[in-house]
Write a protein that holds these residues in place. Sequence first.
Motif, PDB file in Angstrom:
ATOM      1  N   GLN A   1      -7.069  17.358   6.318  1.00  0.00           N
ATOM      2  CA  GLN A   1      -6.639  16.005   6.325  1.00  0.00           C
ATOM      3  C   GLN A   1      -6.957  14.842   5.371  1.00  0.00           C
ATOM      4  OE1 GLN A   1      -9.155  15.185  10.011  1.00  0.00           O
ATOM      5  NE2 GLN A   1      -7.564  15.714  11.365  1.00  0.00           N
ATOM      6  N   ARG A   2      -7.925  15.418   4.299  1.00  0.00           N
ATOM      7  CA  ARG A   2      -8.443  14.937   2.888  1.00  0.00           C
ATOM      8  C   ARG A   2      -8.207  15.717   1.956  1.00  0.00           C
ATOM      9  NH1 ARG A   2     -10.515  13.082   7.747  1.00  0.00           N
ATOM     10  NH2 ARG A   2     -11.199  11.091   7.916  1.00  0.00           N
ATOM     11  N   PRO A   3      -7.248  16.138   1.498  1.00  0.00           N
ATOM     12  CA  PRO A   3      -6.764  17.091   0.542  1.00  0.00           C
ATOM     13  C   PRO A   3      -7.659  16.996  -0.822  1.00  0.00           C
ATOM     14  CG  PRO A   3      -4.741  16.188   0.897  1.00  0.00           C
ATOM     15  CD  PRO A   3      -5.735  15.689   2.044  1.00  0.00           C
ATOM     16  N   VAL A   4      -7.971  15.556  -1.030  1.00  0.00           N
ATOM     17  CA  VAL A   4      -8.404  15.314  -2.391  1.00  0.00           C
ATOM     18  C   VAL A   4      -9.865  15.987  -2.569  1.00  0.00           C
ATOM     19  CG1 VAL A   4      -9.576  13.131  -1.408  1.00  0.00           C
ATOM     20  CG2 VAL A   4      -9.294  13.520  -3.691  1.00  0.00           C
ATOM     21  N   TRP A   5     -10.658  16.248  -1.262  1.00  0.00           N
ATOM     22  CA  TRP A   5     -11.870  16.835  -1.423  1.00  0.00           C
ATOM     23  C   TRP A   5     -11.772  18.222  -1.849  1.00  0.00           C
ATOM     24  CZ3 TRP A   5     -16.337  14.807  -1.996  1.00  0.00           C
ATOM     25  CH2 TRP A   5     -16.572  13.435  -1.857  1.00  0.00           C
ATOM     26  N   MET A   6     -10.588  18.824  -1.689  1.00  0.00           N
ATOM     27  CA  MET A   6     -10.716  20.274  -2.039  1.00  0.00           C
ATOM     28  C   MET A   6     -10.801  20.364  -3.722  1.00  0.00           C
ATOM     29  SD  MET A   6      -9.951  22.413   0.393  1.00  0.00           S
ATOM     30  CE  MET A   6      -9.145  23.964  -0.289  1.00  0.00           C
ATOM     31  N   ASP A   7     -10.022  19.531  -4.276  1.00  0.00           N
ATOM     32  CA  ASP A   7     -10.290  19.362  -5.712  1.00  0.00           C
ATOM     33  C   ASP A   7     -11.661  18.872  -6.135  1.00  0.00           C
ATOM     34  OD1 ASP A   7      -7.580  20.249  -5.948  1.00  0.00           O
ATOM     35  OD2 ASP A   7      -6.835  18.074  -6.094  1.00  0.00           O
ATOM     36  N   ARG A   8     -12.091  17.790  -5.419  1.00  0.00           N
ATOM     37  CA  ARG A   8     -13.303  17.285  -5.927  1.00  0.00           C
ATOM     38  C   ARG A   8     -14.579  18.365  -5.710  1.00  0.00           C
ATOM     39  NH1 ARG A   8     -15.996  12.107  -5.062  1.00  0.00           N
ATOM     40  NH2 ARG A   8     -17.936  12.462  -6.524  1.00  0.00           N
ATOM     41  N   LEU A   9     -14.403  18.951  -4.546  1.00  0.00           N
ATOM     42  CA  LEU A   9     -15.442  20.139  -4.481  1.00  0.00           C
ATOM     43  C   LEU A   9     -15.476  21.202  -5.328  1.00  0.00           C
ATOM     44  CD1 LEU A   9     -15.565  20.118  -0.501  1.00  0.00           C
ATOM     45  CD2 LEU A   9     -17.438  19.179  -1.938  1.00  0.00           C
ATOM     46  N   ARG A  10     -14.213  21.705  -5.893  1.00  0.00           N
ATOM     47  CA  ARG A  10     -13.999  22.872  -6.752  1.00  0.00           C
ATOM     48  C   ARG A  10     -14.580  22.269  -8.125  1.00  0.00           C
ATOM     49  NH1 ARG A  10      -9.030  23.125  -5.920  1.00  0.00           N
ATOM     50  NH2 ARG A  10      -9.227  24.544  -4.141  1.00  0.00           N
ATOM     51  N   ALA A  11     -14.338  21.069  -8.395  1.00  0.00           N
ATOM     52  CA  ALA A  11     -14.911  20.583  -9.782  1.00  0.00           C
ATOM     53  C   ALA A  11     -16.319  20.181  -9.777  1.00  0.00           C
ATOM     54  CB  ALA A  11     -14.082  19.035  -9.921  1.00  0.00           C
TER      55      ALA A  11
END
Length: 397
Positions: free
Chosen positions: A253-263
């Motif tokens: 539901q909040r895909p932005v957190w996939m990139d944020r957590l990976r970074a």
Amino acid sequence: MSRLNLFSPDVRENPYPFYAELRRSSPVCQVDPNGIWVVTRYDDIVAALKNTQVFSSAGMRAATEPPHLQRHNPLSDSPILADPPRHTQLRNLINRAFTPATVSSLEPHMRSTAASLVADLVQRRRAEFISEFACRAQIRLLVQLIGLDPSLEKQFVRWTIDMVSVGTTSPEDHARLDEVRRTIDEMEQFMQELLASRRQRMEDDLVSELLRSRVNDAALTDKDVIALLLLILVAGMETTETLLTHMVMLLAQRPVWMDRLRAEPALIPRFIEEVLRFEPPVHVTMRLTLAETELGGVRLPAHAMIALLLGSGLRDETRFPDADSFDPERRAQASLAFGHGAHFCLGALLARTQARVVLEELLRRCRRFELRAERLEWNSVLNTRCPRALPIEVIAA
């Protein structure tokens, strides 16, 4: 004005607006089913959890051993349904099974299991996450922890499903009740044979550790050990499986957190804490008043069934500013998701570690998740809240 029903479809789909209204207007009140009392504010919930002399854990026994089950449920002998001093004795005996060292020793197994399941997920692209990932990851961990034969995983999953359904099976559903009773018979026989085997040859596993345990020269009885093992299988399965499910649901539901957590992998523990606060696996814990008392300015009668709405307390605006926003950068912790006081969950560290390891492996192989359902259907179990299914599509990294 009709009373709120915790099982109504609208409440099950999104209970949080209803919880908020109760916190504002009737923080301690009666609701359906059966006119049980609910406690909705964070501070009142904590006060009840601390006061074991008045708010007894026997309140949860009705869910594990309802009259229509017509037999003893060994899960009812577990420490989660005991009050001090009995609870204290049992907890002291099993504490050593959940030490940081034990959890750390299990992490390589968690990671290899998660890596294998993630690889399978990426290859298939579409999956029902609960049955095909979360359930499999958790049952493999619990089998390893207890020291059981991995070939019996499917049997343990069936047992867990049947045990969770005890409190929600209708008295008129005789066929289902017969299935549940057969499961309890099977589980008891299996556990008794397991204890007999370990007594003949002790091993380096939880069962043997529990059989060796001594506190002030007191040992666990077979009944105690069986209850503890069933508690670990049932509670450990349902709660962590739900945590993993909510974690992936929120990431979809909040895909932005996939990139944020990976970074920023250092944010992963705080992300997990916010999942626990925002969508806690355990929404309700039950208590029984042993005497007339007052809570939140309301008089509660003796022998009243009390539902402490943890899911409401974790959205309490006085404790968590902007509580309905999902914000992994907030500083407040969600320890209430694992209870409080004497009954704080022994498996909290294990659950948090499992969630972290699974999330690290998902982030390593998956770029994002997409939900493949327009609307999620939620379960109808009072104490936990989880989608019945989470169909997803995996976009590989």
